[in-house]
Motif scaffolding. Structure first.
Motif, PDB file in Angstrom:
ATOM      1  N   UNK A   1     -12.737  -0.916   2.816  1.00 48.18           N
ATOM      2  CA  UNK A   1     -12.584  -0.850   1.069  1.00 48.18           C
ATOM      3  C   UNK A   1     -11.034  -0.678   0.578  1.00 48.18           C
TER       4      UNK A   1
ATOM      5  N   UNK B   1      -8.176  -2.325   2.727  1.00 49.88           N
ATOM      6  CA  UNK B   1      -7.667  -4.016   3.280  1.00 49.88           C
ATOM      7  C   UNK B   1      -8.272  -4.642   1.752  1.00 49.88           C
ATOM      8  N   UNK B   2      -9.033  -4.938   1.748  1.00 47.89           N
ATOM      9  CA  UNK B   2     -10.080  -5.687   1.218  1.00 47.89           C
ATOM     10  C   UNK B   2      -8.973  -5.208   0.090  1.00 47.89           C
ATOM     11  N   UNK B   3      -9.024  -4.378  -1.136  1.00 44.56           N
ATOM     12  CA  UNK B   3      -7.777  -4.369  -2.075  1.00 44.56           C
ATOM     13  C   UNK B   3      -6.967  -4.097  -1.953  1.00 44.56           C
TER      14      UNK B   3
ATOM     15  N   UNK C   1      -5.315  -6.073  -0.403  1.00 43.77           N
ATOM     16  CA  UNK C   1      -4.696  -7.759  -0.060  1.00 43.77           C
ATOM     17  C   UNK C   1      -4.734  -8.211  -1.464  1.00 43.77           C
ATOM     18  N   UNK C   2      -5.835  -7.647  -2.123  1.00 45.67           N
ATOM     19  CA  UNK C   2      -5.869  -8.118  -3.439  1.00 45.67           C
ATOM     20  C   UNK C   2      -4.871  -8.178  -3.936  1.00 45.67           C
TER      21      UNK C   2
ATOM     22  N   UNK D   1      -1.920 -11.605  -5.674  1.00 40.51           N
ATOM     23  CA  UNK D   1      -2.426 -11.588  -6.671  1.00 40.51           C
ATOM     24  C   UNK D   1      -1.367 -11.134  -7.607  1.00 40.51           C
TER      25      UNK D   1
ATOM     26  N   UNK E   1      -0.145 -12.237  -9.707  1.00 35.27           N
ATOM     27  CA  UNK E   1      -0.560 -12.008 -11.992  1.00 35.27           C
ATOM     28  C   UNK E   1      -1.290 -11.945 -11.842  1.00 35.27           C
ATOM     29  N   UNK E   2      -2.379 -10.640 -11.124  1.00 36.57           N
ATOM     30  CA  UNK E   2      -3.467  -9.286 -11.526  1.00 36.57           C
ATOM     31  C   UNK E   2      -2.811  -9.012 -12.499  1.00 36.57           C
ATOM     32  N   UNK E   3      -3.693  -8.280 -13.883  1.00 37.25           N
ATOM     33  CA  UNK E   3      -3.402  -7.771 -15.223  1.00 37.25           C
ATOM     34  C   UNK E   3      -3.339  -6.503 -14.297  1.00 37.25           C
TER      35      UNK E   3
ATOM     36  N   UNK F   1      -5.734  -3.712 -13.603  1.00 39.89           N
ATOM     37  CA  UNK F   1      -6.569  -3.754 -12.556  1.00 39.89           C
ATOM     38  C   UNK F   1      -6.132  -3.337 -11.010  1.00 39.89           C
TER      39      UNK F   1
ATOM     40  N   UNK G   1      -5.980  -0.046 -11.099  1.00 40.09           N
ATOM     41  CA  UNK G   1      -7.136   0.255 -10.414  1.00 40.09           C
ATOM     42  C   UNK G   1      -7.563  -0.002  -9.005  1.00 40.09           C
ATOM     43  N   UNK G   2      -6.852  -0.423  -8.557  1.00 43.11           N
ATOM     44  CA  UNK G   2      -6.944  -0.456  -7.719  1.00 43.11           C
ATOM     45  C   UNK G   2      -6.609   0.081  -6.134  1.00 43.11           C
TER      46      UNK G   2
ATOM     47  N   UNK H   1      -7.591   3.144  -5.956  1.00 49.08           N
ATOM     48  CA  UNK H   1      -8.991   3.571  -5.233  1.00 49.08           C
ATOM     49  C   UNK H   1      -8.263   3.074  -3.514  1.00 49.08           C
TER      50      UNK H   1
ATOM     51  N   UNK I   1      -7.355   6.997  -3.044  1.00 52.04           N
ATOM     52  CA  UNK I   1      -8.784   7.809  -2.962  1.00 52.04           C
ATOM     53  C   UNK I   1      -9.555   7.774  -1.397  1.00 52.04           C
TER      54      UNK I   1
END
Lengths: 118, 895
Positions: free
Chosen positions: B672, B674-676, B678-679, B683, B685-687, B690, B693-694, B697, B700
């Motif tokens: 979880x 790593x995925x987040x 990397x997102x 990115x 330009x991610x809002x 988001x 939130x990532x 996460x 936690x």
């Protein structure tokens, strides 16, 4: 037509982030938090590919895989699992999976594999 | 009645022939081996003759309890019996011993004279005893058929004892002389004797029971019992000691006892059971003696006390019961007659008759040797029959038996010396036995003879045995026993000490005395050197064993020792002594020695050479024993190692499993994260929403990872025993309320109700407060997690239960399946049980709680809760002081 992907995992953070990832890449994404949901969504939406966790409450990933592979046409199935033993991997392929990816993975790799499959 | 007795008597005798034939066929089967110890013990009960069966009651009626001495003596002897019987068994096998005469002759330099002496005196001593059995048969028949016993009628065809005697001849000949080798066990014989022992016991018990049953209805019984128990018992010490001593010796040395205890024994392993079975047998056989002895005088005043059993059983149970009593007596008598006659015939033929024919030209002699034994059997029984007829008529059963006992006891000093005293000497044995028998004759036989010749028992005046005994205020039996054994022993010891033994005798003495510490069987030490042409040895064997048996034994020897006879023209000393042993089994040790000497060039060994050989043998035996005990130790060690290894493997497997599960549990939050991550990274330009939130996460998930690692390390510390408790005073009530307050926020957030109810104040105890807090956090956290989603409730209750404090934490969730109540405390139970899996939690919480509670010597479990939900409880013992609580090294042990 956009490819349809069903993501199945009981780990909410993983589920949400993968959903975000694939949506951003333009896939049509469905998410399921357990096996039963997964089956229902697969029946309803006929996804081209399913990302499948193995350890889940109620129905486990192997069973869901069997269910999916019995469908015509069958979706591609990619296991995403933390089960790291050789036996586990073998068992995944024995159930007809097209790919077995060990958690954790990099998003780039995952996307690339998915593109190759569909 | 007469006809009935004749019919059942004949039927019984026919039956024992059948039984013998059956046993001969079946008992040698290996399958019967497990029964052999019992058969052996029963066969030893041949000690109990008609004298026991009828005579004990007679003796009890006349002189009270002292009949028991005759059985206490053997019981005492059996305490010492094991080492003796074991040694005798080895000697029987390795020296070819077939009788007491063989034993003494072989031990004392293979002396022919000693063998003759023992054989003759045994015959003299025991013959009256056989007559006694014949007398018992005849008299018991007469008592029941109400005939007047006609002792002086001479030879009478109407005497049933005559026919019984003839049948005994046939039986003994048929089943006792099957083999030319005396010491071969004869299955038919052993089996039948054991059967007869069983039969007489059952007969006595049944008759005794029926008798007692009817006596109990008779008030005379109780007056007699009263009188009996109020009797003042004078204790004639000399008499009692004498009877104990001679019955103990007789139990070992009477020809029939030696035959059954040594010669017919099939294995050393038979002996231990007999040590307690035989005394038990004798005890049971004497159970009903006293009641019959008490009732005899009032119910059967005209019957001789010896036959109270018959008269009383007839009165109490009718003809059938009396007939059973008669058969019991018959079986007791016949078994004694058969075995005694066989043993005597073997001794007399081997030591007296066979030496006369060994030089005869016509060969082979094996049939003739057997023939001689058969003639001896016939001769002995005819003698016994006539002796019974003309002399034994007046004596009671027990007294004649006692005379035999004293006679046989005369062999005791030489016998014990043979086995345990290296210096015991041949001439000392001959002289001491002769002296002992002389004294025996003087006290116990001479008076009878004098009476017959002169009609005056006190013919010798002051030197009359009776007067002598009376002067000393002891019975004549005591006088005979004490004087004969005393003089016997004195002569034996004094002469042994003053005489020098021959080489041959000294060798034999060593082989006998050290029998237990020397190699046995084919590796037994050879104490002389010599060679002979093999054909000579073989023809010698054929002469005495016959063709077939010789081939058999030589073939067996060759197989066991890897010898090919055709390629060994010369027999070495080992073969020669084997041959000598075989011969001794057929013709006795003395004759065998002479025969072997006739074909062997023997070379005398010097004393020191013999000593060396024996020492060598002892060393090898010692070495063998050490080796076998070492290999046993090695085997044990190997087993221990294997077990330890298995345990280690198990532990390793558990560790592997644990590691696998831990890595699995680590991978999930890592994925979880790593995925987040990397997102967010990929990115730009991610809002912002988001992104926040990532990242939240990720934080936690990192917490979750940290918790998991902390738990794993915790658990590891508990399980390895390195976790220590730091004890301090604990107010559990306060702690519970504090914890409850801390969790209220969480409960509210989830919409659950959390309550803590402590009805009475809790006593303070000592515990590790931090660890108990950890347990409470875990359990309450779990309960809030698993409580029902709607209207979730969690109750905490606590109270004192005896010396424990008990805490319950109860939720209204869906509960835990019964089968899993123990399993939830296992590490990673959640993982294995996927239906219970929830996203948060390490899967180690309950395992840690269990460890903590167990370290406090408390208990934690899932309570039975029919009302639904999960009710988890734990106890903490109440401690007054901190130091009382010493944690076990490994908490798993406390389970």
């Amino acid at each position: 037509m956009r490819s349809k992907i069903l993501i199945v995992d009981d780990e909410i953070n993983i589920l949400m982030s993968l959903e975000y990832l694939f949506k951003r890449k333009g896939y049509e994404v469905y998410i399921a938090r357990n096996g039963a949901e997964a089956k229902a969504l697969a029946d309803a939406n006929k996804p081209d590919l399913v990302l499948l966790d193995i350890m889940m409450p109620d129905v486990d990933g192997y069973e869901v895989c069997d269910y999916l592979k019995a469908k015509v046409p069958a979706p591609k199935v990619v296991f995403l699992s933390a089960k790291s033993k050789k036996d586990d991997v073998q068992k995944g392929y024995d159930h007809g999976a097209d790919l077995y990816l060990l958690k954790p993975f990099s998003n780039k790799d995952l996307l690339q594999h998915i593109q190759e499959l569909i | 009645m007469t006809v009935l007795l004749i019919v059942i008597g004949t039927a019984y005798l026919g039956f024992i022939f059948g039984a013998a034939w059956y046993f001969e066929k079946r008992l040698s089967n290996l399958g019967y081996r497990k029964w052999m110890p019992y058969i052996y013990a029963l066969a030893l009960a041949v000690y109990c003759t008609a004298w026991t069966f009828y005579g004990s009651i007679g003796r009890a009626a006349e002189s009270g309890f002292d009949f028991l001495l005759i059985y206490i003596g053997p019981t005492l002897a059996l305490f010492l019996w094991y080492p003796i019987a074991r040694k005798l068994y080895f000697l029987k096998v390795n020296q070819g011993i077939g009788s007491l005469a063989d034993l003494l002759s072989a031990r004392y330099g293979k002396d022919a004279r000693l063998g003759k002496l023992v054989a003759t005196l045994s015959l003299v001593g025991v013959l009256p005893y056989i007559s006694l059995q014949i007398k018992a048969i005849s008299e018991s028949f007469d008592v029941l058929s109400q005939r007047e016993t006609q002792y002086n009628a001479g030879f009478s065809l109407e005497d049933p004892a005559l026919y019984v005697t003839l049948v005994m001849v046939a039986f003994t000949v048929l089943f006792g002389t099957r083999y030319v080798q005396n010491n071969r066990p004869k299955a038919g014989l052993i089996g039948t004797i054991a059967f007869e022992s069983l039969f007489k016991l059952l007969a006595f018990l049944i008759v005794g029971f029926i008798g007692l049953n009817s006596f109990l209805k008779d008030e005379r019984f109780f007056t007699a019992l009263d009188r009996f128990s109020n009797q003042s018992v004078a204790i004639p010490t000399a008499e009692w000691a004498s009877i104990l001593l001679i019955s103990a010796f007789s139990f070992m040395l009477l020809p029939r006892q030696f035959q059954m205890g040594v010669v017919e024994n099939t294995s050393v392993k038979n002996i231990p059971k007999a040590l307690w079975l035989v005394p038990l047998y004798m005890l049971v056989l004497n159970l009903f003696v006293v009641p019959f002895a008490l009732m005899g005088p009032s119910l059967a005043p005209d019957t001789k006390p010896d036959f109270y059993l018959l008269s009383l059983s007839l009165q109490a149970g009718g003809p059938a019961t009396a007939a059973l009593a008669f058969l019991g007596g018959l079986s007791a008598a016949t078994s004694m007659i058969i075995v005694s006659t066989l043993a005597l015939a073997n001794m007399v033929s081997t030591h007296v008759l066979v030496p006369q024919i060994v030089w005869k030209k016509e060969k082979p002699l094996d049939r003739r040797i057997i023939g001689l034994r058969r003639w001896a059997i016939l001769g002995i029984l005819i003698l016994a029959y006539f002796y019974y007829h003309y002399i034994a008529a007046k004596e009671s059963l027990v007294s004649i038996g006692m005379v035999s006992f004293v006679a046989i006891s005369q062999f005791a000093p030489a016998f014990l010396g043979a086995l345990f005293w290296k210096q015991a000497h041949r001439r000392a044995a001959i002289e001491s036995i002769s002296v002992g028998f002389g004294v025996w004759f003087y006290f116990l036989v001479l008076p009878e003879i004098l009476t017959v010749i002169t009609g005056d028992r006190h013919f010798l005046g002051f030197w009359s045995p009776q007067i002598l005994a009376a002067e000393m205020n002891i019975s004549i039996l005591s006088a005979a026993t004490i004087f004969s054994l005393l003089m016997n022993s004195i002569v034996f010891i004094w002469r042994s000490l003053s005489l020098e033994a021959s080489q041959e005798e000294e060798n034999q003495a060593t082989l006998f005395v050290q029998a237990n510490s020397l190699l046995q069987g084919p590796n037994a030490p050879e104490v002389y050197r010599g060679t002979a042409p093999f054909p000579n040895i073989k023809s010698l064997l054929i002469n005495f064993l016959g063709n077939r048996r010789t081939e058999e034994v030589l073939d067996r020897y060759a197989r066991l020792n890897n010898i090919d006879w055709s390629s060994s023209p010369t027999a070495d000393s080992r073969v020669i002594s084997y041959a000598e042993r075989l011969l001794a089994e057929a013709i006795g040790p003395a004759s065998a020695k002479i025969m072997i000497s006739s074909v062997v060039q023997r070379e005398e060994l010097s004393r020191s050479e013999v000593l060396n050989i024996l020492e060598e043998s002892q060393k090898v035996l010692q070495l063998n024993r050490e080796l076998s005990s070492r290999s046993e130790a090695l085997r044990l060690a190997t087993e221990e190692l294997r077990n330890a290894n298995e345990k280690l493997q198990e532990i390793t497997e558990l560790k592997d499993e644990f590691l696998y599960t831990v890595t699995h549990e680590l991978r999930t939050p890592l994925t979880a994260i790593r995925t987040q991550a990397e997102l967010v990274q990929d990115d730009p330009e991610m809002p912002e929403e988001d992104r926040q939130r990532f990242i939240g996460n990720i934080v936690s998930d990192c917490d979750r990872l940290t918790r998991l690692i902390g738990n794993v390390l915790d658990l590891e510390k508990f399980e390895s025993g390195s976790q220590k408790l730091s004890l301090s005073k604990l107010d559990l009530g306060a702690l519970l309320r504090d914890t409850e307050r801390q969790f209220q926020a969480l409960a509210k957030k989830r919409g659950h109700i959390l309550r803590c109810e402590i009805s009475a104040p809790l006593m303070a105890t000592y515990a590790d407060v931090d660890r108990i807090t950890q347990v409470l956090h875990n359990l309450i956290g779990n309960a809030l997690k698993y409580a029902a989603a709607e209207n979730g409730q969690v109750w905490i209750t606590a109270y004192q239960l005896d010396q424990d404090l008990k805490v319950n934490i109860h939720d209204n969730g869906k509960g835990i399946p019964d089968a899993d109540r123990e399993l939830v405390f296992d590490k990673f139970y959640q993982v294995r049980n996927q239906t219970r899996r929830k996203p948060s939690g390490s899967g180690l919480g309950l395992a840690i709680c269990k460890n903590i509670i167990q370290m406090h010597k408390g208990r934690i479990w899932i309570e039975d809760n029919p009302g639904g939900g999960t009710k988890i409880s734990f106890t903490l013992p109440l401690y007054q002081e901190a130091q009382k609580l010493k944690p076990t090294k490994n908490s798993e042990d406390a389970q």
